[in-house]
Design a protein around this motif. Structure first.
Motif, short mmCIF file in Angstrom:
data_model
loop_
_atom_site.label_atom_id
_atom_site.label_comp_id
_atom_site.label_asym_id
_atom_site.label_seq_id
_atom_site.Cartn_x
_atom_site.Cartn_y
_atom_site.Cartn_z
N LEU A 102 0.84 -1.20 0.00
CA LEU A 102 0.00 0.00 0.00
C LEU A 102 0.87 1.24 0.00
O LEU A 102 1.92 1.28 0.65
CB LEU A 102 -0.90 0.02 1.23
CG LEU A 102 -1.93 -1.10 1.36
CD1 LEU A 102 -2.55 -1.08 2.75
CD2 LEU A 102 -3.01 -0.97 0.29
N SER A 103 0.43 2.26 -0.71
CA SER A 103 1.11 3.55 -0.68
C SER A 103 0.08 4.64 -0.91
O SER A 103 -1.08 4.36 -1.24
CB SER A 103 2.20 3.62 -1.75
OG SER A 103 1.64 3.85 -3.03
N VAL A 104 0.50 5.88 -0.79
CA VAL A 104 -0.41 6.99 -1.00
C VAL A 104 -0.89 7.02 -2.45
O VAL A 104 -1.92 7.65 -2.77
CB VAL A 104 0.28 8.32 -0.62
CG1 VAL A 104 1.39 8.67 -1.59
CG2 VAL A 104 -0.74 9.46 -0.51
N GLU A 105 -0.19 6.35 -3.34
CA GLU A 105 -0.57 6.33 -4.75
C GLU A 105 -1.48 5.16 -5.10
O GLU A 105 -1.94 5.06 -6.24
CB GLU A 105 0.70 6.28 -5.61
CG GLU A 105 1.58 7.52 -5.46
CD GLU A 105 2.84 7.44 -6.28
OE1 GLU A 105 3.13 6.34 -6.80
OE2 GLU A 105 3.54 8.46 -6.38
N THR A 106 -1.76 4.27 -4.14
CA THR A 106 -2.68 3.17 -4.40
C THR A 106 -4.08 3.72 -4.65
O THR A 106 -4.62 4.44 -3.81
CB THR A 106 -2.71 2.18 -3.22
OG1 THR A 106 -1.39 1.70 -2.98
CG2 THR A 106 -3.62 1.00 -3.53
#
Length: 204
Positions: free
Chosen positions: A36-40
């Motif tokens: 997971l990342s802020v760009e997911t």
């Protein structure tokens, strides 16, 4: 430059193997090497624009074990030109979110339940305690009057303040207060105060 934005929410019901977003859609399977990342895509549950200047040190959350609701406090401006206020966001188990604007400002808030009462312990530069009740659906916040700590210090403010809530079930909240140094690099004393919440605050 303001860069904080949004409330992002994911959950896992298999101890972190798979992750789902607020809509219940699978967003990561760690068994496949997914992360997971802020760009997911699909992780933002509530949009809070950068122009409202959400604080990255003021947020804290807790789950209501009686209902499954997710309670989160986040400080940001009420409008692009408005004042900062602590905002109370509540996400229910269906994925719906509500926003409620409190009447107070605070940073480094610790949020916790004690019975049917939701407490917010504010620290960092100023010590304060607020609470709301299940009886009014946690829509109203009340401030607990803080006593004068001793003859030398009238208020607990300045320096750096944190809370120890390990004895909260017994009605005791401890304040750890490191005073501001006389100058940068100089040592400063640390005081610890045990604050006993009265029956009127804990009887719920």
């Amino acid at each position: 430059m303001d860069c904080n934005h949004g409330i992002y929410y994911t959950y896992s019901d298999d101890e972190g193997l798979t992750w789902y977003n607020n809509a219940g859609n699978l967003v990561a399977d760690t068994r496949k090497g997914e992360v997971l990342s802020v760009e997911t895509p699909g992780l933002e549950a509530v949009h809070v624009p950068t122009t409202l200047r959400p604080s990255n040190v003021s947020h804290n959350s807790v789950i209501d074990t009686k209902t499954g609701d997710y309670h989160l406090l986040l400080s940001h401006n009420t409008s692009s030109e408005g004042p900062a206020r602590v905002h109370h966001y509540v996400g229910d188990i269906s994925g719906k979110w509500q926003k409620r604007v409190s009447g107070f400002t605070a940073s480094n808030v610790t949020l916790t339940f004690l019975g049917d009462r939701l407490f917010a312990f504010a620290g960092r530069e100023n010590a304060a305690i607020y609470y709301s009740d299940r009886a009014d659906n946690f829509t109203e916040w009340h401030e607990v009057e803080m006593p004068n700590v001793d003859s030398k210090f009238g208020k607990i403010e300045g320096g750096y303040i944190t809370w120890d809530l390990s004895l909260l079930s017994q009605g005791i909240a401890s304040i750890i207060w490191q005073h501001a140094p006389a100058s940068n690099g100089k040592p400063s004393p640390i005081y610890v105060y045990d604050f006993e919440l009265g029956k009127s605050e804990t009887d719920k």
